[in-house]
Motif scaffolding. Structure first.
Motif, PDB file in Angstrom:
ATOM      1  N   HIS A  36      -4.974   2.236  -5.149  1.00 13.26           N
ATOM      2  CA  HIS A  36      -5.324   2.240  -3.726  1.00 13.26           C
ATOM      3  C   HIS A  36      -6.525   3.167  -3.526  1.00 13.26           C
ATOM      4  O   HIS A  36      -7.472   2.796  -2.859  1.00 13.26           O
ATOM      5  CB  HIS A  36      -4.101   2.723  -2.934  1.00 13.26           C
ATOM      6  CG  HIS A  36      -4.134   2.406  -1.472  1.00 13.26           C
ATOM      7  ND1 HIS A  36      -4.899   1.402  -0.934  1.00 13.26           N
ATOM      8  CD2 HIS A  36      -3.471   2.957  -0.414  1.00 13.26           C
ATOM      9  CE1 HIS A  36      -4.717   1.360   0.384  1.00 13.26           C
ATOM     10  NE2 HIS A  36      -3.863   2.288   0.712  1.00 13.26           N
ATOM     11  N   ASP A  47       0.568   5.049   0.500  1.00 11.89           N
ATOM     12  CA  ASP A  47      -0.445   5.961   1.036  1.00 11.89           C
ATOM     13  C   ASP A  47      -0.164   7.430   0.791  1.00 11.89           C
ATOM     14  O   ASP A  47      -1.093   8.231   0.732  1.00 11.89           O
ATOM     15  CB  ASP A  47      -0.554   5.779   2.564  1.00 11.89           C
ATOM     16  CG  ASP A  47      -1.150   4.442   2.966  1.00 11.89           C
ATOM     17  OD1 ASP A  47      -1.511   3.655   2.076  1.00 11.89           O
ATOM     18  OD2 ASP A  47      -1.266   4.196   4.188  1.00 11.89           O
ATOM     19  N   PRO A  81      -8.381   1.945   0.927  1.00 15.89           N
ATOM     20  CA  PRO A  81      -7.633   2.530   2.038  1.00 15.89           C
ATOM     21  C   PRO A  81      -8.183   2.063   3.385  1.00 15.89           C
ATOM     22  O   PRO A  81      -9.399   2.078   3.603  1.00 15.89           O
ATOM     23  CB  PRO A  81      -7.881   4.030   1.887  1.00 15.89           C
ATOM     24  CG  PRO A  81      -8.223   4.223   0.457  1.00 15.89           C
ATOM     25  CD  PRO A  81      -8.927   2.971   0.034  1.00 15.89           C
ATOM     26  N   GLY A  82      -7.285   1.671   4.272  1.00 18.48           N
ATOM     27  CA  GLY A  82      -7.706   1.279   5.619  1.00 18.48           C
ATOM     28  C   GLY A  82      -8.703   0.135   5.630  1.00 18.48           C
ATOM     29  O   GLY A  82      -9.454  -0.021   6.578  1.00 18.48           O
ATOM     30  N   HIS A 123      -6.815   9.149   0.046  1.00 17.46           N
ATOM     31  CA  HIS A 123      -6.759   8.109   1.080  1.00 17.46           C
ATOM     32  C   HIS A 123      -7.525   8.499   2.342  1.00 17.46           C
ATOM     33  O   HIS A 123      -8.357   7.749   2.854  1.00 17.46           O
ATOM     34  CB  HIS A 123      -5.281   7.843   1.425  1.00 17.46           C
ATOM     35  CG  HIS A 123      -5.027   6.566   2.146  1.00 17.46           C
ATOM     36  ND1 HIS A 123      -5.338   6.390   3.473  1.00 17.46           N
ATOM     37  CD2 HIS A 123      -4.481   5.397   1.731  1.00 17.46           C
ATOM     38  CE1 HIS A 123      -4.979   5.157   3.839  1.00 17.46           C
ATOM     39  NE2 HIS A 123      -4.469   4.534   2.799  1.00 17.46           N
ATOM     40  N   ASP A 153       0.855  -1.191   0.000  1.00 13.75           N
ATOM     41  CA  ASP A 153       0.000   0.000   0.000  1.00 13.75           C
ATOM     42  C   ASP A 153       0.884   1.230   0.000  1.00 13.75           C
ATOM     43  O   ASP A 153       1.778   1.357   0.832  1.00 13.75           O
ATOM     44  CB  ASP A 153      -0.896   0.021   1.250  1.00 13.75           C
ATOM     45  CG  ASP A 153      -2.046  -0.972   1.163  1.00 13.75           C
ATOM     46  OD1 ASP A 153      -2.158  -1.663   0.129  1.00 13.75           O
ATOM     47  OD2 ASP A 153      -2.825  -1.055   2.137  1.00 13.75           O
ATOM     48  N   HIS A 185       3.665  -1.382   3.850  1.00 17.93           N
ATOM     49  CA  HIS A 185       3.453   0.015   3.462  1.00 17.93           C
ATOM     50  C   HIS A 185       4.751   0.632   2.972  1.00 17.93           C
ATOM     51  O   HIS A 185       5.804   0.449   3.591  1.00 17.93           O
ATOM     52  CB  HIS A 185       2.909   0.813   4.657  1.00 17.93           C
ATOM     53  CG  HIS A 185       1.463   0.564   4.917  1.00 17.93           C
ATOM     54  ND1 HIS A 185       1.011  -0.470   5.714  1.00 17.93           N
ATOM     55  CD2 HIS A 185       0.356   1.189   4.434  1.00 17.93           C
ATOM     56  CE1 HIS A 185      -0.311  -0.459   5.711  1.00 17.93           C
ATOM     57  NE2 HIS A 185      -0.744   0.526   4.960  1.00 17.93           N
TER      58      HIS A 185
HETATM   59 ZN   LIG Z   1      -3.353   2.764   2.723  1.00 21.19          ZN
END
Ligand SMILES: [Zn+2]
Length: 300
Positions: free
Chosen positions: A110, A13, A154-155, A114, A11, A236
């Motif tokens: 992604h 971000d 995201p998340g 975000h 990911d 990440h």
């Molecule tokens: Zn993320």
């Protein structure tokens, strides 16, 4: 004994994570001849706005302090979208994104924004959900010259609308959830046709600082918690690609030593037998403030 396989999901971000973490990961993965699936944040970096979670999500501040997030993410990133303007992420690094794919990695979306998606998706009207993914989809196509075949929320934040928009995008699969094995999601009484490849292992930021797990020994946790068959590990760009980069290199060394094969998420698809339909629910997991999409019971 059946082989242990790790599908690596990356990911990306933030702006800094793209600029610094992605090149580091490309170098480290190349050194070990490992391919991964990179999910890029395509739009603005509004990381500074995540600070409001201190007031809205119990446990967020504790997690930030436990994982030393301000140090990992950098002060500038913590101010983007508030005191500093939000920089555009993918548009700033189109060559780097293309280089990632040219190096043999799988690439996907992604998100567009975000922080906005992670914090407000349940309140989005469907049109806004479609717009966020639509903007990401069209910039992705501009940069790569083809459409994305996969997205990862995201998340791990999803809604029935986001799953429906993803169905409409004609993707090969999505990786929006936490669970144990691939499945077709059922949420809010609605069935969706895009296969979910859930993340099966906890992320570094969920386990660092708990149960004596440190950047020095986290590779041992992962090595001893792999099951036979396919495991999905989310890393990440900001952490494994930067703040805890030596930990990730140790993990790659350990995988190589143990004969663990690392592949992209897409490469797990051909070996999949008939995937079941499973309930998908937003719920809590250890080490993470707020809710994530979790694979529930199998349905007929
Ligand atoms: Zn993320």
């Amino acid at each position: 004994m059946a082989e242990k396989i790790v599908a690596l999901k990356v990911d990306v971000d933030t702006y800094a994570g793209t600029r610094d973490g992605v090149p580091n990961l490309l170098a480290d993965l190349a050194r070990f001849e490992v391919k991964a699936t990179f999910f890029f944040s395509m739009g603005p970096d509004n990381s500074g706005k995540a600070v409001r979670r201190i007031f809205t999500r119990p446990g967020f501040l504790k997690k930030m302090l436990r994982t030393k997030a301000p140090a990992a993410y950098g002060i500038k990133t913590m101010l983007y979208g508030t005191l500093l303007p939000a920089p555009m992420i993918a548009a700033s690094f189109p060559e780097l994104l293309r280089k990632t794919e040219q190096a043999g990695h799988e690439v996907g979306i992604h998100c567009w924004d975000h922080v906005k998606w992670h914090d407000f998706l349940p309140e989005f009207p469907k049109k806004l959900t479609a717009m966020e993914l639509g903007k990401a989809d069209s910039l992705f196509e501009d940069i790569f010259g083809h459409r994305a075949v996969t997205t990862a929320a995201p998340g791990w934040t999803v809604s029935p609308d986001s799953l429906e928009v993803q169905d409409e995008m004609g993707l090969s699969y999505c990786s929006d959830s936490r669970g144990t094995h691939p499945f077709y999601p059922v949420m809010g009484g609605r069935r969706f046709r895009t296969l979910q490849l859930p993340t099966t292992l906890p992320t570094a930021d969920e386990i660092l600082g708990e149960n004596c797990i440190t950047p020095d020994n986290i590779h041992q946790f992962y090595a001893s918690n792999l099951k036979e068959g396919v495991n999905v590990l989310t890393i990440h760009a900001e952490l494994e690609g930067n703040a805890i980069r030596p930990s990730f290199v140790r993990l790659l060394e350990r995988f190589r030593g143990d004969g663990v094969r690392c592949i992209t998420l897409g490469e797990t698809l051909p070996v999949l037998a008939n995937a079941p339909s499973c309930e998908l629910i937003m719920g809590e997991i250890a080490g993470r403030a707020g809710k994530v999409a979790i694979q529930g019971n199998s349905l007929q």
